[in-house]
Write a protein that holds these residues in place. Structure first.
Motif, PDB file in Angstrom:
ATOM      1  N   MET A 395      -2.640  16.925   5.441  1.00 29.10           N
ATOM      2  CA  MET A 395      -3.966  16.285   5.516  1.00 29.10           C
ATOM      3  C   MET A 395      -4.994  17.188   6.185  1.00 29.10           C
ATOM      4  SD  MET A 395      -3.879  13.144   4.180  1.00 29.10           S
ATOM      5  CE  MET A 395      -5.164  12.199   4.984  1.00 29.10           C
ATOM      6  N   GLY A 396      -4.513  18.242   6.874  1.00 31.93           N
ATOM      7  CA  GLY A 396      -5.438  19.163   7.539  1.00 31.93           C
ATOM      8  C   GLY A 396      -6.244  18.466   8.617  1.00 31.93           C
ATOM      9  N   ASN A 397      -7.554  18.750   8.643  1.00 27.28           N
ATOM     10  CA  ASN A 397      -8.441  18.159   9.644  1.00 27.28           C
ATOM     11  C   ASN A 397      -8.658  16.666   9.438  1.00 27.28           C
ATOM     12  OD1 ASN A 397      -8.830  20.665  10.836  1.00 27.28           O
ATOM     13  ND2 ASN A 397     -10.559  21.175   9.483  1.00 27.28           N
ATOM     14  N   PHE A 398      -8.197  16.143   8.294  1.00 28.98           N
ATOM     15  CA  PHE A 398      -8.433  14.736   7.986  1.00 28.98           C
ATOM     16  C   PHE A 398      -7.231  13.851   8.317  1.00 28.98           C
ATOM     17  CE2 PHE A 398     -11.172  17.230   5.174  1.00 28.98           C
ATOM     18  CZ  PHE A 398     -12.405  16.711   5.549  1.00 28.98           C
ATOM     19  N   ALA A 399      -6.218  14.421   8.985  1.00 24.80           N
ATOM     20  CA  ALA A 399      -5.107  13.596   9.483  1.00 24.80           C
ATOM     21  C   ALA A 399      -5.655  12.620  10.518  1.00 24.80           C
ATOM     22  CB  ALA A 399      -4.034  14.492  10.100  1.00 24.80           C
ATOM     23  N   ILE A 400      -5.065  11.441  10.607  1.00 24.56           N
ATOM     24  CA  ILE A 400      -5.591  10.418  11.523  1.00 24.56           C
ATOM     25  C   ILE A 400      -5.333  10.824  12.977  1.00 24.56           C
ATOM     26  CG2 ILE A 400      -5.415   8.542   9.870  1.00 24.56           C
ATOM     27  CD1 ILE A 400      -2.794   7.700  11.155  1.00 24.56           C
ATOM     28  N   SER A 401      -6.194  10.350  13.863  1.00 23.64           N
ATOM     29  CA  SER A 401      -6.097  10.697  15.282  1.00 23.64           C
ATOM     30  C   SER A 401      -4.940   9.960  15.942  1.00 23.64           C
ATOM     31  CB  SER A 401      -7.403  10.340  15.994  1.00 23.64           C
ATOM     32  OG  SER A 401      -7.573   8.925  16.004  1.00 23.64           O
ATOM     33  N   LEU A 402      -4.616  10.360  17.158  1.00 26.02           N
ATOM     34  CA  LEU A 402      -3.512   9.741  17.904  1.00 26.02           C
ATOM     35  C   LEU A 402      -3.780   8.251  18.136  1.00 26.02           C
ATOM     36  CD1 LEU A 402      -0.841  10.026  19.472  1.00 26.02           C
ATOM     37  CD2 LEU A 402      -2.201  10.646  21.485  1.00 26.02           C
ATOM     38  N   LYS A 403      -5.028   7.896  18.476  1.00 29.23           N
ATOM     39  CA  LYS A 403      -5.368   6.486  18.728  1.00 29.23           C
ATOM     40  C   LYS A 403      -5.147   5.638  17.487  1.00 29.23           C
ATOM     41  CE  LYS A 403      -8.829   7.302  22.338  1.00 29.23           C
ATOM     42  NZ  LYS A 403     -10.280   7.195  22.696  1.00 29.23           N
ATOM     43  N   VAL A 404      -5.623   6.142  16.348  1.00 31.37           N
ATOM     44  CA  VAL A 404      -5.459   5.399  15.088  1.00 31.37           C
ATOM     45  C   VAL A 404      -3.978   5.293  14.742  1.00 31.37           C
ATOM     46  CG1 VAL A 404      -5.957   5.396  12.605  1.00 31.37           C
ATOM     47  CG2 VAL A 404      -7.738   6.088  14.233  1.00 31.37           C
ATOM     48  N   LYS A 405      -3.246   6.378  14.991  1.00 33.97           N
ATOM     49  CA  LYS A 405      -1.809   6.391  14.697  1.00 33.97           C
ATOM     50  C   LYS A 405      -1.081   5.316  15.514  1.00 33.97           C
ATOM     51  CE  LYS A 405      -0.211  10.542  14.445  1.00 33.97           C
ATOM     52  NZ  LYS A 405       0.444  11.844  14.770  1.00 33.97           N
ATOM     53  N   ILE A 406      -1.437   5.198  16.793  1.00 36.61           N
ATOM     54  CA  ILE A 406      -0.796   4.205  17.672  1.00 36.61           C
ATOM     55  C   ILE A 406      -1.071   2.788  17.175  1.00 36.61           C
ATOM     56  CG2 ILE A 406      -0.869   3.186  19.992  1.00 36.61           C
ATOM     57  CD1 ILE A 406      -1.372   6.066  21.058  1.00 36.61           C
ATOM     58  N   VAL A 407      -2.330   2.523  16.825  1.00 40.13           N
ATOM     59  CA  VAL A 407      -2.690   1.188  16.331  1.00 40.13           C
ATOM     60  C   VAL A 407      -1.988   0.903  15.005  1.00 40.13           C
ATOM     61  CG1 VAL A 407      -4.587  -0.281  15.544  1.00 40.13           C
ATOM     62  CG2 VAL A 407      -4.922   1.219  17.507  1.00 40.13           C
ATOM     63  N   ALA A 408      -1.905   1.917  14.140  1.00 43.34           N
ATOM     64  CA  ALA A 408      -1.262   1.744  12.839  1.00 43.34           C
ATOM     65  C   ALA A 408       0.222   1.438  13.006  1.00 43.34           C
ATOM     66  CB  ALA A 408      -1.452   2.999  11.992  1.00 43.34           C
ATOM     67  N   TRP A 409       0.913   2.200  13.875  1.00 41.23           N
ATOM     68  CA  TRP A 409       2.345   1.946  14.099  1.00 41.23           C
ATOM     69  C   TRP A 409       2.565   0.595  14.771  1.00 41.23           C
ATOM     70  CZ3 TRP A 409       5.721   3.886  11.232  1.00 41.23           C
ATOM     71  CH2 TRP A 409       5.689   5.214  10.803  1.00 41.23           C
ATOM     72  N   ALA A 410       1.653   0.199  15.650  1.00 46.09           N
ATOM     73  CA  ALA A 410       1.758  -1.125  16.278  1.00 46.09           C
ATOM     74  C   ALA A 410       1.644  -2.231  15.229  1.00 46.09           C
ATOM     75  CB  ALA A 410       0.668  -1.292  17.340  1.00 46.09           C
ATOM     76  N   SER A 411       0.743  -2.035  14.255  1.00 44.43           N
ATOM     77  CA  SER A 411       0.592  -3.003  13.162  1.00 44.43           C
ATOM     78  C   SER A 411       1.859  -3.061  12.324  1.00 44.43           C
ATOM     79  CB  SER A 411      -0.594  -2.618  12.277  1.00 44.43           C
ATOM     80  OG  SER A 411      -1.792  -2.556  13.018  1.00 44.43           O
ATOM     81  N   ALA A 412       2.427  -1.889  12.040  1.00 35.63           N
ATOM     82  CA  ALA A 412       3.655  -1.834  11.243  1.00 35.63           C
ATOM     83  C   ALA A 412       4.801  -2.533  11.967  1.00 35.63           C
ATOM     84  CB  ALA A 412       4.020  -0.380  10.942  1.00 35.63           C
ATOM     85  N   ILE A 413       4.907  -2.287  13.290  1.00 35.59           N
ATOM     86  CA  ILE A 413       5.965  -2.928  14.080  1.00 35.59           C
ATOM     87  C   ILE A 413       5.782  -4.446  14.087  1.00 35.59           C
ATOM     88  CG2 ILE A 413       6.851  -3.206  16.442  1.00 35.59           C
ATOM     89  CD1 ILE A 413       6.174  -0.176  16.817  1.00 35.59           C
ATOM     90  N   LEU A 414       4.536  -4.896  14.209  1.00 36.07           N
ATOM     91  CA  LEU A 414       4.254  -6.337  14.183  1.00 36.07           C
ATOM     92  C   LEU A 414       4.683  -6.956  12.862  1.00 36.07           C
ATOM     93  CD1 LEU A 414       2.873  -8.882  15.397  1.00 36.07           C
ATOM     94  CD2 LEU A 414       0.742  -8.094  14.323  1.00 36.07           C
ATOM     95  N   ILE A 415       4.318  -6.311  11.768  1.00 28.41           N
ATOM     96  CA  ILE A 415       4.649  -6.838  10.440  1.00 28.41           C
ATOM     97  C   ILE A 415       6.159  -6.873  10.235  1.00 28.41           C
ATOM     98  CG2 ILE A 415       4.534  -6.314   7.966  1.00 28.41           C
ATOM     99  CD1 ILE A 415       1.695  -5.140   8.557  1.00 28.41           C
ATOM    100  N   VAL A 416       6.822  -5.742  10.511  1.00 29.34           N
ATOM    101  CA  VAL A 416       8.276  -5.668  10.319  1.00 29.34           C
ATOM    102  C   VAL A 416       8.994  -6.614  11.276  1.00 29.34           C
ATOM    103  CG1 VAL A 416      10.304  -4.162  10.471  1.00 29.34           C
ATOM    104  CG2 VAL A 416       8.192  -3.315   9.419  1.00 29.34           C
ATOM    105  N   GLY A 417       8.513  -6.701  12.528  1.00 27.68           N
ATOM    106  CA  GLY A 417       9.132  -7.592  13.513  1.00 27.68           C
ATOM    107  C   GLY A 417       9.042  -9.053  13.119  1.00 27.68           C
TER     108      GLY A 417
END
Length: 627
Positions: A395-417
């Protein structure tokens, strides 16, 4: 090396220009994809879960709807980012990341999700037709198969016309509920309190997961990553950055409108039913009847019109998602109408059985079940999406930031959980029902659940364990091979498909350009009358005799000009007959005229050239019809 995928939605890929536009024109050029996606957030499946939640728990589940919308905004923006930056849809990115067998499993799960979504749309439209015109549900379900023709018509008109149709459907739905909000007059303070999160157990958890499944729909993630590629953009850092910004703007507006519609449905159910003591209104039909009983005729009519509009628009976007998933995961391309027909038939069967064996009362439960199935599929779309958009190497410079990554993984964990909790509770409930049920749980259900859990774990771990693997990476147009031989190819026997139209002369001219006077030309015409289909070369009806005479005239004209030519009549199905003649006469090059049909005629005539191309092993030159 050839590229491992075709262009996503190839017939409309890059078809909307965004260059040389400024101000509002620039914004309007990008607006559209998110509106097609937002349709999935307000389809009949949402209606059922929102009505069930509002009637059973009042305004208490609004926070679930709001949280689902925030998660949807995040995930859809990631999906758009993937499509813009890497030029891949989610299915294509999965194909070049995971092994073939895993991709096949992901395709099957995604296809089940689309069928579940389609099931909700079928039931919703059938109920809407029943409420407005008193059409029996069984007939309404059967009639929904005809929307294949509407889909085909809109696809042939281009992406902008398709988006306009969808936006008009959204407008009808939104206006209907806006008017109904004035009719039911909800308690504003109670609505505000509904945004405060609360504990979820039992039936509230089941409905909440249904709301999540109906709101954050897995096929929408595939769809959005493809639809953003219909816009032509400059492939520079600035051009990509601009495209991401405008698509985010498009996504925020469209999905917030969808949230308002969903909130309106839940608030309507809470105000009309929960407040009046009707706590278990999961059936859309009951909601219609109670609206009429409480508020008169206007509210239920608007309700039914909006239901039909929502179902019709959702079925079109479901078809597009099916095309993306099939072509991306398993690289299989079939005619859109055929894929639509197969998906619809697979969805109609359970709806028919439910009506026949459980009556109309079972349809509401079936819709909610379909939304829970959608939610269970979410992890298989969300986890790869986060991996792909986090990959800085690709993705180069357009990879998502650490903050967005944390929120995204938290959403995924919520859904899967939440899904894991639901599956655990449901298996326990079934196991306690009876000893025989418990036996089948251990023999059939639990092994399947374990298999799916292991697949999900693999989907999560594979990109982490092989993070720097270099095979196969993103190759926009494949790798050019070496060119070491450019000697002219000589064709000895050339076939020309004849249909006695003004295109024939053009086809013959192009054939002669390939072979000159040294080649042998076989003019082919296929008689497709009923007699020809049954009797083959025994048929000599008026049309067959006329076709033979006309074909011989062409041959005589070519012979007079000094060319070697002969006529060959085929009988029955055009593509099959042409293929047989090509193989039997050892034709090494064939020229076919394109028909130039659109919309409905495409359904009837439009597949002959494509079928022949896939059935023969020789070059096929397609000559455009003269106008």
């Amino acid at each position: 090396m050839s590229k491992p995928y075709n262009e996503s939605l190839g017939n409309v890929h890059g078809s909307v220009t965004t260059e040389n536009k400024t101000g509002w024109k620039k914004i309007l050029a990008f607006i559209g994809p998110a509106y097609l996606v937002s349709v999935g957030y307000m389809d009949p499946g949402n209606w059922a879960t929102d009505i069930a939640g509002g009637s059973a728990f009042g305004y208490k589940l609004i926070w679930v709807l709001f949280a689902s919308n925030l998660i949807a905004l995040l995930l859809q923006s990631l999906s758009a980012r993937l499509g813009i930056v890497r030029g891949l849809d989610l299915a294509q990115a999965s194909k070049i990341t995971y092994p073939r067998f895993v991709n096949f499993c992901l395709y099957i799960l995604a296809q089940i999700a689309i069928i579940a979504c389609d099931l909700a749309e079928i039931i919703g439209m059938a109920i809407g037709l029943n409420l407005l015109f008193h059409l029996p549900l069984i007939w309404g379900v059967s009639l929904t198969i005809t929307d294949t023709l509407l889909m085909l018509f809109l696809m042939n008109k281009g992406m902008r016309k398709l988006e306009s149709f969808i936006i008009s459907m959204i407008f009808i739905v939104g206006l209907s509920f806006l008017i109904e909000m004035f009719i039911v007059t909800p308690d504003v303070k109670e609505v505000a309190l509904g945004f405060i999160p609360g504990n979820l157990t039992g039936s509230a958890l089941y409905v909440a997961i249904g709301i999540i499944g109906a709101t954050v729909m897995p096929h929408n993630l595939y769809l959005h990553s493809s639809l953003v590629q219909t816009r032509q953009i400059t492939r520079t850092d600035q051009g990509i950055k601009t495209a991401i910004k405008f698509n985010l703007f498009d996504t925020v507006i469209a999905l917030n409108l969808a949230f308002l519609v969903n909130a309106a449905i839940l608030i309507l159910a809470a105000s009309a039913f929960f407040k009046n003591g009707y706590f278990q209104i999961a059936e859309i039909q009951d909601a219609y009847k109670l609206l009429e009983h409480i508020f008169g005729k206007t509210a239920p009519v608007l309700f039914a019109i909006a239901l039909i509009a929502a179902g019709q628009s959702s079925t079109i976007t479901g078809t597009l998602a099916g095309q993306i998933i099939m072509e991306g995961h398993i690289n299989l391309r079939v005619e859109p109408w055929l894929r639509r027909l197969l998906t619809r038939i697979l969805a109609i069967v359970p709806a028919m059985f439910t009506i026949i064996y459980s009556g109309e009362d079972g349809l509401g439960n079936l819709i909610i079940l379909s939304q829970v199935v959608l939610s269970l599929q979410l992890g298989f779309a969300v986890i790869p999406l986060i991996h792909f958009t986090s990959d800085r190497k690709k993705m180069g410079n357009f990879a998502i930031s650490l903050k967005v990554k944390i929120v995204a993984w938290a959403s995924a964990i919520l859904i899967v959980g939440l899904n894991a909790k639901l599956v655990y509770e449901q298996i326990n409930t079934w196991a306690k029902a009876s000893p025989s049920t418990a036996f089948w749980m251990y023999v059939l259900v639990i092994p399947v659940v374990i298999g799916i859990a292991l697949l999900l774990l693999y989907v999560f771990l594979r990109p982490l364990l092989f993070k720097h693997a270099d095979v196969p990476t993103y190759i926009p147009h494949g790798i050019a091979g070496e060119i070491d031989n450019l000697d002219a190819i000589v064709y000895h026997t050339i076939g020309v498909s004849i249909d006695f139209s003004k295109n024939d002369t053009n086809s013959i001219r192009h054939a002669i350009m390939q072979g000159g006077k040294k080649a042998h030309y076989i003019l082919i015409h296929v008689v497709e009358t009923a007699g020809a289909r049954y009797y083959g070369d025994q048929a000599m009806d008026h049309e067959t005799q006329s076709d033979v005479d006309n074909l011989n005239r062409y041959v005589e004209a070519l012979v007079k000009l000094g060319y070697k030519a002969e006529a060959k009549i085929g009988y029955g199905m055009a593509a099959t007959s042409i293929t047989e003649i090509v193989n039997n006469r050892k034709i090494d090059f064939i020229v076919m005229g394109s028909h130039g049909h659109k919309a409905l005629k495409d359904l009837i005539f439009g597949t002959t050239v494509n079928k022949v191309r896939h059935m023969v092993n020789i070059p096929v030159l397609v000559v455009k019809a003269q106008v």
